[in-house]
Design a protein around this motif. Structure first.
Motif: not given
Length: 193
Positions: A15-19, A21-27, A29-38
């Protein structure tokens, strides 16, 4: 605006998810944390978010309201929300906000955001929220398709989706506008009336 995820996986299966955020670290972290399922796409501002959204059509968007050029205000994020929903009203936008942004998050809900999720992010909880949002998109799209199919399969209160009934409906539409008498033949009980 970066796509992440293991390219050896079937990209279409995730499933595709767009994140957004202007904080590169959050981008990251979320990419790393979600990429196994999304299949995760990222954007750091409203224009980039709209570009990625139009190109990839993700059903769910995680949106921080504080975006450049005014990251301390919610204007850019709220405008992004409105523009995303104008592109795809079924898409689910989840506003990610801190306590200081609670009033703006509530305003976003009034403007059509699907949900809000508090910062700091709990990834396990976020995955549950994302899963529910994706399921809701799926159900809404199925419902819209069902209504469209039912509209095509119906004619003046009669319902029929078989090719034979569609042919009958087509013939009826053609002769309905004429003043010529029409004789309908068929076995008893087939619904000639």
């Amino acid at each position: 605006m970066a796509e992440t995820g293991d390219e050896t996986k079937a990209a279409g299966a995730l499933a595709r998810v767009l994140v957004v955020d202007d904080d590169e670290q959050i981008l990251k972290q979320l990419t790393w944390a979600l990429s196994d399922e999304f299949r995760v796409f990222t954007a750091g501002d409203r224009p980039a978010a709209l570009e990625v959204f139009r190109r990839e059509r993700p059903p769910v968007v995680l949106l921080d309201l504080g975006l450049p050029p005014h990251p301390r205000e919610a204007g850019e994020g709220l405008q992004a929300l409105e523009e995303i929903l104008a592109e795809d009203p079924v898409a689910k936008v989840i506003v990610v906000s801190g306590n200081s942004e609670r009033q703006n998050a509530l305003l976003a809900l009034e403007k059509g955001a699907h949900d809000m999720f508090p910062k700091p992010l709990d990834i396990a909880d976020l995955k549950v929220v994302l899963g529910r949002a994706l399921r809701r998109v799926e159900l809404e799209r199925e419902s819209l398709q069902g209504r469209a199919s039912a509209g095509k399969a119906a004619f003046e209160g009669m319902i029929g989706s078989s090719p034979q009934m569609q042919a009958v409906f087509s013939t009826v539409r053609k002769v309905a506008a004429t003043a010529v008498p029409v004789l309908i033949l068929g076995e008893s009980g087939t619904g000639k009336e």
